[in-house]
Design a protein around this motif. Structure first.
Motif, PDB file in Angstrom:
ATOM      1  N   THR A 301       0.841  -1.185   0.000  1.00 34.72           N
ATOM      2  CA  THR A 301       0.000   0.000   0.000  1.00 34.72           C
ATOM      3  C   THR A 301       0.879   1.239   0.000  1.00 34.72           C
ATOM      4  O   THR A 301       1.925   1.264   0.625  1.00 34.72           O
ATOM      5  CB  THR A 301      -0.872   0.053   1.269  1.00 34.72           C
ATOM      6  OG1 THR A 301      -1.361  -1.244   1.527  1.00 34.72           O
ATOM      7  CG2 THR A 301      -2.020   1.008   1.093  1.00 34.72           C
ATOM      8  N   THR A 555      -0.639  -0.373   6.980  1.00 35.84           N
ATOM      9  CA  THR A 555      -1.143   0.989   7.065  1.00 35.84           C
ATOM     10  C   THR A 555      -0.473   1.670   8.240  1.00 35.84           C
ATOM     11  O   THR A 555      -0.206   1.020   9.251  1.00 35.84           O
ATOM     12  CB  THR A 555      -2.659   0.987   7.314  1.00 35.84           C
ATOM     13  OG1 THR A 555      -2.893   0.186   8.465  1.00 35.84           O
ATOM     14  CG2 THR A 555      -3.395   0.406   6.134  1.00 35.84           C
ATOM     15  N   ILE A 600      -7.778  -2.201   9.305  1.00 36.89           N
ATOM     16  CA  ILE A 600      -7.739  -0.949   8.549  1.00 36.89           C
ATOM     17  C   ILE A 600      -7.325  -1.212   7.108  1.00 36.89           C
ATOM     18  O   ILE A 600      -7.882  -0.638   6.165  1.00 36.89           O
ATOM     19  CB  ILE A 600      -6.768   0.040   9.225  1.00 36.89           C
ATOM     20  CG1 ILE A 600      -7.291   0.399  10.611  1.00 36.89           C
ATOM     21  CG2 ILE A 600      -6.612   1.301   8.399  1.00 36.89           C
ATOM     22  CD1 ILE A 600      -8.693   0.935  10.622  1.00 36.89           C
ATOM     23  N   PHE A 607     -12.764   0.576   0.515  1.00 35.68           N
ATOM     24  CA  PHE A 607     -13.099   1.947   0.156  1.00 35.68           C
ATOM     25  C   PHE A 607     -12.612   2.276  -1.248  1.00 35.68           C
ATOM     26  O   PHE A 607     -13.249   3.023  -1.977  1.00 35.68           O
ATOM     27  CB  PHE A 607     -12.489   2.935   1.156  1.00 35.68           C
ATOM     28  CG  PHE A 607     -13.425   3.313   2.244  1.00 35.68           C
ATOM     29  CD1 PHE A 607     -14.206   4.449   2.141  1.00 35.68           C
ATOM     30  CD2 PHE A 607     -13.547   2.516   3.376  1.00 35.68           C
ATOM     31  CE1 PHE A 607     -15.088   4.798   3.152  1.00 35.68           C
ATOM     32  CE2 PHE A 607     -14.428   2.855   4.379  1.00 35.68           C
ATOM     33  CZ  PHE A 607     -15.204   3.989   4.274  1.00 35.68           C
ATOM     34  N   LYS A 608     -11.439   1.716  -1.564  1.00 35.06           N
ATOM     35  CA  LYS A 608     -10.841   2.046  -2.854  1.00 35.06           C
ATOM     36  C   LYS A 608     -11.678   1.514  -4.000  1.00 35.06           C
ATOM     37  O   LYS A 608     -11.704   2.094  -5.069  1.00 35.06           O
ATOM     38  CB  LYS A 608      -9.430   1.452  -2.939  1.00 35.06           C
ATOM     39  CG  LYS A 608      -8.369   2.419  -2.443  1.00 35.06           C
ATOM     40  CD  LYS A 608      -7.008   1.826  -2.689  1.00 35.06           C
ATOM     41  CE  LYS A 608      -5.918   2.618  -1.975  1.00 35.06           C
ATOM     42  NZ  LYS A 608      -4.695   1.847  -1.921  1.00 35.06           N
TER      43      LYS A 608
ATOM     44  N   SER B  92       6.421  -0.342  -2.288  1.00 36.68           N
ATOM     45  CA  SER B  92       5.434   0.410  -1.511  1.00 36.68           C
ATOM     46  C   SER B  92       5.511   1.911  -1.784  1.00 36.68           C
ATOM     47  O   SER B  92       4.780   2.675  -1.183  1.00 36.68           O
ATOM     48  CB  SER B  92       5.642   0.159  -0.019  1.00 36.68           C
ATOM     49  OG  SER B  92       6.795   0.837   0.419  1.00 36.68           O
ATOM     50  N   LEU B 141       1.674   4.008  -7.769  1.00 40.46           N
ATOM     51  CA  LEU B 141       2.342   3.067  -6.863  1.00 40.46           C
ATOM     52  C   LEU B 141       3.094   2.027  -7.674  1.00 40.46           C
ATOM     53  O   LEU B 141       2.550   1.444  -8.613  1.00 40.46           O
ATOM     54  CB  LEU B 141       1.295   2.387  -5.969  1.00 40.46           C
ATOM     55  CG  LEU B 141       1.842   1.379  -4.954  1.00 40.46           C
ATOM     56  CD1 LEU B 141       2.688   2.089  -3.904  1.00 40.46           C
ATOM     57  CD2 LEU B 141       0.715   0.622  -4.278  1.00 40.46           C
ATOM     58  N   GLU B 144       1.797  -1.357  -8.571  1.00 42.75           N
ATOM     59  CA  GLU B 144       0.631  -1.471  -9.449  1.00 42.75           C
ATOM     60  C   GLU B 144       0.932  -1.248 -10.928  1.00 42.75           C
ATOM     61  O   GLU B 144       0.015  -1.281 -11.758  1.00 42.75           O
ATOM     62  CB  GLU B 144      -0.455  -0.479  -8.981  1.00 42.75           C
ATOM     63  CG  GLU B 144      -1.077  -0.909  -7.663  1.00 42.75           C
ATOM     64  CD  GLU B 144      -1.924   0.180  -7.030  1.00 42.75           C
ATOM     65  OE1 GLU B 144      -1.996   1.292  -7.598  1.00 42.75           O
ATOM     66  OE2 GLU B 144      -2.505  -0.081  -5.963  1.00 42.75           O
TER      67      GLU B 144
ATOM     68  N   MET C   1      -7.591   7.844   4.446  1.00 42.10           N
ATOM     69  CA  MET C   1      -7.652   6.587   5.198  1.00 42.10           C
ATOM     70  C   MET C   1      -7.361   6.815   6.672  1.00 42.10           C
ATOM     71  O   MET C   1      -8.078   6.355   7.540  1.00 42.10           O
ATOM     72  CB  MET C   1      -6.639   5.634   4.567  1.00 42.10           C
ATOM     73  CG  MET C   1      -6.807   4.203   4.913  1.00 42.10           C
ATOM     74  SD  MET C   1      -6.291   3.878   6.561  1.00 42.10           S
ATOM     75  CE  MET C   1      -4.684   4.662   6.556  1.00 42.10           C
ATOM     76  N   HIS C   4     -10.163   8.123   8.715  1.00 42.87           N
ATOM     77  CA  HIS C   4     -11.178   7.135   9.100  1.00 42.87           C
ATOM     78  C   HIS C   4     -10.818   6.537  10.432  1.00 42.87           C
ATOM     79  O   HIS C   4     -11.612   6.441  11.341  1.00 42.87           O
ATOM     80  CB  HIS C   4     -11.223   5.925   8.146  1.00 42.87           C
ATOM     81  CG  HIS C   4     -11.652   6.261   6.776  1.00 42.87           C
ATOM     82  ND1 HIS C   4     -11.170   5.607   5.675  1.00 42.87           N
ATOM     83  CD2 HIS C   4     -12.516   7.171   6.327  1.00 42.87           C
ATOM     84  CE1 HIS C   4     -11.721   6.121   4.611  1.00 42.87           C
ATOM     85  NE2 HIS C   4     -12.537   7.063   4.978  1.00 42.87           N
ATOM     86  N   SER C   5      -9.542   6.131  10.498  1.00 44.62           N
ATOM     87  CA  SER C   5      -9.140   5.377  11.675  1.00 44.62           C
ATOM     88  C   SER C   5      -9.131   6.269  12.906  1.00 44.62           C
ATOM     89  O   SER C   5      -9.461   5.819  14.000  1.00 44.62           O
ATOM     90  CB  SER C   5      -7.778   4.749  11.460  1.00 44.62           C
ATOM     91  OG  SER C   5      -6.920   5.676  10.875  1.00 44.62           O
TER      92      SER C   5
END
Lengths: 609, 253, 400
Positions: A301, A555, A600, A607-608, B92, B141, B144, C1, C4-5
């Motif tokens: 990510t 995350t 998370i 969400f993506k 990443s 990214l 990807e 993101m 949210h958390s």
């Protein structure tokens, strides 16, 4: 002279029971790459099921068939666990499998309590092996002789199984190269299941064979899993002869060590493990492994710094939490302070695992060093709270600098095992150095200074310090140094070529993470008013990993959310249920299955889409 | 200036000579291909030069500095860039962050600090991405993007250290034919423009004959040919190694 | 993101922590904490014991006309959990006092918490001397006979033995260390001719019994002091018996006569060991008969020592509150300092200078009967006769 001979064969008997359990762990790791934390639980199940089987079926079948039947039954349970749980998560990061087996362990502990009741059960003695024979004038239990004979038999049987059968060839192929075995058309699913079942069978056999020597009890799982981990690591991960050699080494060192230093047992095996890892990371008979990617699963990510909206949301959330004293009483504030502290602890571990890709099985050591540093500063130096917290951070930092230097010299699971060994050594020191640390009785009377004593103020202090520190860790992750750590995590060869020195960078990262964990620990000492050795213990290290993984290692905020969730849950379940371990364990397993990327991570991936 | 000079380089594993007394040199701006059948010692030879394994004997000089026995990082500091057979990038991070990291590393700016790295050297990094034609994808990214693009990024990261010698391990592996041509053309152009010496190993004879100025042929650890592509192609011993000369009939310029 | 958390955490916090406790004036609440999940073999009978006492008290009209309620928590064997729960009990449940705990470190942690929060704490089972001596405080009272008392009772018996050369085996933590230290000091004082020839300190729960037995045998002692208990004891007994360690030697052993530790040994109970314990079917104290009957009627099981401790804890709590006629901490402390309350072992009080109860213990010899371990030659020792000397208390206990 005769004494030393008898002491030696006494050590051999211990070595043999140790080997039986460790061999199963080693086989499972070799093929599936899973550090099966539930191995101790299966050992315990083996003992309990064998107890019942021998009691109920023993009269009809005889002692040995009943015991063997019990082991087969436990192996079947193991296979079931593999098929319903592990099989679904082989693709998940390796740490997730550790987490799942940890959840199984917790649940099994309470299930054993529910099924077999609270009392320890004295195992029946093996018929024909109740007495002793004189060896060089000293009585020696015949059952120990049986064990000494049995372990090599098992070793040879396993060796033949792996060398002389088709199944064994496939297993060895899979051990050496998973992809290759898959390409050969091996049905990996059943291969893995059968290997796991075999490993569990050996664990159960170890448990069943322990019955004639000891009682089945609820805490037999933890010490066994640690001891066998030590043996497997010293011998070399995946090496059966190595496990045998290491078991003999550890047992003999213990048998003779207690003659010189009667209190040496506690730390000895971990000191040996640390030494072996430092000198020969792949173990006595293991093979040096090609550099594998750290099993953290981080790196899929994109991490971005917060945009304006995000910053606003964080400030808003913090303001909301800071307003808690308006609605919550002192207990709520106490719990909230604890959650803030664990959020920082988890953030520091996340920095290490998620950011730097270094797995630590012993991060609690630095949390505990922080707590002890602060407590000792108050108690022996008479310092106030603020400087004492500083002392805690410094002690943790010092620990991180010393131990980190060794840990970053290794990679992957070896490095993780070294962190475990160091944390156990630190724990033993805290536990045994009664004059300074108070030993098991800990240090009490470490309460906050008057200006921070009220629950509101202490909560605000914790919130401010932890939010600031967690924010700082985040800033560091987005600094060039953070880029360097992530670069090393993602591709070490590329990082080396562009001129990033792995060891010094990761060393600095390790020390930083230790210092921040120490800060959390120092606050914790003042929250609880006391420090005990369990603040440095493995359970807390594992809890930390659970927090990070439940939240999502991938995350940046995962650790924090995981900490709030998991710790909050633990506090609630232990306060409201009698079977908190069953609930926690089941929940961990459920989370792993439903959110293989962490809570998370999974949510934000949804969400993506 | 001689970018790379290798003298009597040898490597033995428990008595087995993987590389035997190999000597050659590489000039700035030159494209030099190292070829040979599987097991000929190409990778061993290559990894000794990039510092991943230490030679048993012999000398490596990079820009006239002794380099045998140095580690990958020290080799990198001598002005050597490299790409990997399986592209090694930071999955990443975004593309531009990959290159930024390489730039920050080159300038020794990686130590712990509280400064954000997000904008540091971003413009320079974008310029390098533009060089390999990926400026538009800068904020995607890395995990990807398509593999061919990852290989271009791999090259961009090698370029970030402004190398004067570039070591490329099977640069075309895993790419489609059109991607191969693009990448090698790009490499050749940069080598010519900037005077970078390029040493590459390759299986694909189209790539070898299409781009190499000179060829080294290894067989069973020995250097059996060193010369212009046409000359090497004509040699019978080389043809024998590559059983059936057909595989040597790569395209020409 | 990330945002949210952030919001998620805040919401979770709010959800988890909201809600005020109910408060009823016609009940008196006692907060009880023990290691129910970590040490079920001792704490399960303990819970039955206090539940019985609670039933009896409320059936007789409660305390001071109010119903007694016990809010019980499991600490999972960790001091930090116990402190969190003590906080919940005091701050959310507004209990009148805290009670319970088994492990010494948890007892100390809660004791220190009680001091900090100025709440009365009735420590039920922790044995450490620190809780009444070096780390004692005016808020903490301890019920069970302490380490010192057990050592004093055993040392008295040991001094009568002809044995001159002694070896010790004890788990390597504070409990084992201080048990050995006090026993050694008291026995050496009574018998200056005694030599200490060997000591083994196996890790708690992980004894390598064969090696330990051989190491002790090598020192050729006349008598052995054992402090190991639980699974370690089982291993030690089996290895020791098989290897002939106990042949011709007297063993003096802490706590081994308690049903919790004696019963699992079944027909392998070693005979002739001098132990402290609780011979539930061989007690001649009048109060005990009533307790035994009530317990067996309610649970169809026999009581363990934990049952007696649990029962007596709640009896003590009720007596303190009844005497104080208040749940004000200072008044309860004043009341507790000369309260008298009934236990299965007779009437007991707390000594003012160190807040140690005078609950006694049984000393006897282990024996085998019908394939079960029992205690014979049982003598009950009133705790009052074995308390640490006042001079020792004055020297060690911090002034309030």
């Amino acid at each position: 002279m005769s004494f030393y001979v008898v002491q030696f064969i006494t050590g051999l008997a211990s070595a043999c029971s140790l080997f039986l359990v460790a061999s199963g762990l080693s086989i499972i790791f070799g093929v599936t790459r899973i550090v099966n934390f539930a191995h101790g639980a299966f050992y315990m199940l083996g003992a309990y099921v064998a107890y019942t089987a021998i009691e109920r079926l023993g009269p009809a079948l005889g002692f040995w068939p009943a015991a063997l039947l019990a082991c087969v039954a436990v192996a079947a349970i193991g296979a079931l666990v593999e098929m319903t749980l592990l099989r679904r998560i082989y693709d998940a990061p390796e740490l997730f499998q550790l987490l799942a087996t940890f959840g199984v362990t917790l649940a099994v502990e309470d299930l054993v309590l529910l099924i077999w009741g609270p009392n320890e059960l004295l195992g029946p003695r093996a018929p024909g092996f109740k007495g002793a024979v004189p060896i060089l004038g000293q009585l020696f239990p015949t059952y120990d002789l049986l064990l000494i004979g049995l372990a090599p038999v098992v070793l040879i049987a396993l060796w033949l199984l792996f060398r002389r059968t088709h199944w064994g060839v496939l297993v060895r192929a899979a051990t050496q190269d998973r992809e290759m075995a898959a390409a050969l058309g091996v049905n990996q699913k059943w291969l893995f299941t059968s290997v796991f079942a075999l490993g569990v069978f050996l664990a159960a056999l170890g448990g069943a064979l322990a019955l004639p020597r000891e009682a089945a009890s609820h805490d037999m799982d933890m010490s066994v899993i640690l001891e066998s981990l030590v043996v497997v690591v010293i011998g070399g991960l995946g090496s059966l002869p190595g496990a045998f050699l290491a078991a003999v080494l550890v047992a003999e060192l213990n048998a003779f060590g207690i003659l010189v230093l009667p209190g040496v047992s506690m730390a000895l095996s971990f000191v040996v493990m640390a030494l072996v890892l430092v000198v020969r990371p792949w173990g006595l008979l293991g093979k040096p492994e090609a550099l594998s990617r750290p099993p953290t699963g981080a790196g899929a990510t994109r991490w971005r710094p917060l945009d304006t909206r995000g910053r606003l949301a964080v400030v808003l959330a913090l303001a909301l939490v800071a307003a808690l004293p308006l609605v919550g009483g002192p207990y709520a504030l106490n719990v909230a302070s604890e959650l803030a502290i664990f959020a920082l602890f988890a953030a520091s571990l996340h920095f290490l695992v998620g950011g730097a890709g270094l797995v630590s099985f012993g991060h609690a050591a630095y949390f505990g060093l922080g707590a002890y540093g602060a407590a000792l500063a108050v108690k022996t130096l008479g310092l106030g709270m603020a400087p004492a917290i500083g002392c805690g951070v410094l002690l943790a930092l010092a620990g991180g600098i010393v131990f980190g230097w060794f840990c970053v010299r290794l990679t992957g699971v070896h490095s993780a095992m070294l962190t475990l060994a160091f944390s156990q050594v630190v724990w033993s020191v805290a536990f045994q150095w009664t004059d300074v640390t108070g030993g098991d009785n800990g240090i009490i009377g470490v309460w906050p200074a008057a200006w921070a004593a009220s629950p509101q103020r202490f909560f605000w202090l914790c919130l401010a310090v932890c939010a600031l520190a967690a924010g700082l860790l985040r800033v560091i992750l987005f600094s060039p140094f953070g880029y360097a750590l992530r670069a090393l995590r993602d591709s070490e060869p590329r990082a080396a070529t562009i001129g990033i020195a792995r060891q010094p960078m990761q060393w600095a990262g390790f020390a930083l993470a230790a210092a921040f964990a120490g800060l959390a620990g120092a606050l914790y000492a003042f929250l609880k008013g006391s420090v005990f050795p369990d603040t440095l213990g493995i359970p807390l290290s594992i809890d930390g990993l659970v927090m990070v993984l439940v939240g999502g290692v991938d995350t940046i905020s995962g650790g924090i959310v995981g900490a709030v969730l998991f710790r909050g849950l633990s506090i609630w379940t232990i306060s409201h249920t009698d079977y908190s371990r069953l609930v926690d364990g089941a929940l961990i397993v459920a989370l792993v299955l439903m959110f293989p990327r962490g809570l998370i991570g999974t949510i934000s991936a949804r969400f993506k889409r | 200036m001689t970018a790379l000079r290798v003298e009597r380089l040898a490597k033995s594993y428990r008595g087995f000579m993987a590389v035997k007394n190999v000597s050659f040199s590489l000039e700035a701006g030159e494209m030099l291909a190292l070829i040979g059948p599987n097991g000929a010692g190409k990778t061993t030879c290559f990894n000794m030069i990039n510092g991943q394994i230490a030679p048993t004997s012999g000398e490596i000089h990079i820009f006239e500095r002794r380099a045998d026995g140095l580690g990958p990082r020290a080799i990198g500091r001598l002005g050597v860039g490299r790409t990997f057979q399986v592209a090694a990038t930071f999955a990443s991070m975004s593309l531009v962050e990959n290159v930024q990291t390489a730039l920050l590393a080159r300038h020794g700016e990686l130590w712990p600090s509280l400064r954000s790295a997000v904008r540091r050297r971003r413009d320079e990094a974008l310029a390098i991405l533009a060089l390999v034609g990926m400026a538009d994808d800068a904020d995607r990214l890395t995990a990807e993007i398509a593999y061919g693009d990852v290989k271009r990024l791999d090259l961009a990261m090698a370029l970030a250290s402004e190398p004067r010698l570039l070591l490329m391990d099977e640069p075309a592996a895993g790419m489609s034919p059109s991607e191969r041509r693009g990448l090698m053309a790009l490499t050749e152009r940069l080598a010519r423009e900037r005077g970078i010496g390029v040493l590459f190993t390759e299986h694909d004879m189209d790539v070898v004959f299409g781009h190499a100025d000179r060829l080294l042929v290894l067989n069973r650890g020995q250097l059996i040919a060193d010369g212009k592509p046409e000359d090497v192609r004509a040699r019978q011993d080389v043809r024998d190694i590559y059983l059936g000369a057909g595989s040597l009939e790569g395209g020409s310029r | 993101m990330a945002w949210h958390s952030g919001i998620l955490s805040a919401a979770l916090l709010a959800a988890a922590l909201g809600g005020a406790p109910a408060w009823a004036d016609d009940t008196i609440k006692i907060g009880e904490i023990n290691s129910y999940s970590a040490l079920p073999s001792f704490t399960a009978p303990y819970r039955k014991g206090w539940e019985l006492a609670l039933d009896q008290i409320n059936a007789a009209g409660g305390v001071d006309g109010k119903k007694l309620e016990v809010i019980s928590k499991d600490d999972g064997g960790k001091p930090a959990n116990a402190v969190t729960e003590a906080n919940e009990l005091v701050e959310s449940d507004h209990v009148a006092m805290l009670a319970g705990t088994f492990f010494s470190n948890i007892g100390l942690a809660v004791s220190d918490f009680a001091k900090q929060k100025k709440v009365l704490f009735l420590a039920a089972e922790p044995l450490t001397d620190a809780i009444t001596l070096t780390k004692g405080n005016r808020y903490t009272f301890r019920l069970r006979p302490s380490n010192y008392e057990q050592a004093a009772m055993l040392a008295e018996e040991a001094a009568k033995l002809p044995a001159k050369k002694w070896a010790t085996i004890a788990p390597n933590y504070e409990y084992g260390q201080s048990a050995v230290a006090v026993f050694k000091a008291l026995l050496s004082k009574a018998r200056p001719d005694i030599q200490w020839v060997g000591a083994q300190w196996p890790p708690q729960g992980k004894i390598d019994a064969g090696a330990v037995v051989e190491a002790i045998a090598k020192t050729q002692p006349d008598a052995i002091l054992n402090v190991c208990f639980g699974p370690d004891l089982v291993k030690l007994v089996r290895e020791g018996e098989t290897r002939g360690l106990f042949k011709g030697r007297t063993v003096v052993s802490f706590l081994t006569g308690e049903p919790e530790y004696l019963d699992p040994l079944k027909d392998e109970t070693p005979t002739g060991w001098i132990v402290t314990g609780y011979p539930w079917n061989n007690v001649s104290i009048p109060d005990h008969a009533a307790f035994l009957k009530a317990y067996q009627d309610k649970y169809h099981d026999y009581p363990r020592l934990g049952s007696v401790v649990g029962y007596s804890t709640i009896k003590a709590a009720a007596a303190i509150i009844a005497k104080a006629k208040s749940t004000d901490t200072d008044k309860m402390i004043a009341a507790a300092e000369d309260v008298k309350f009934a236990t299965p072992f007779g009437e007991v009080t707390f000594r003012k200078i160190d807040h140690q109860s005078t609950l006694g213990a049984f000393v006897g010899k282990t024996a085998l009967k019908d394939g079960k371990g029992i205690m014979t030659d049982v003598v009950f020792h009133d705790g009052a006769g074995y308390l640490p000397p006042e001079a020792m208390v004055k020297a060690e206990r911090p002034k309030d």
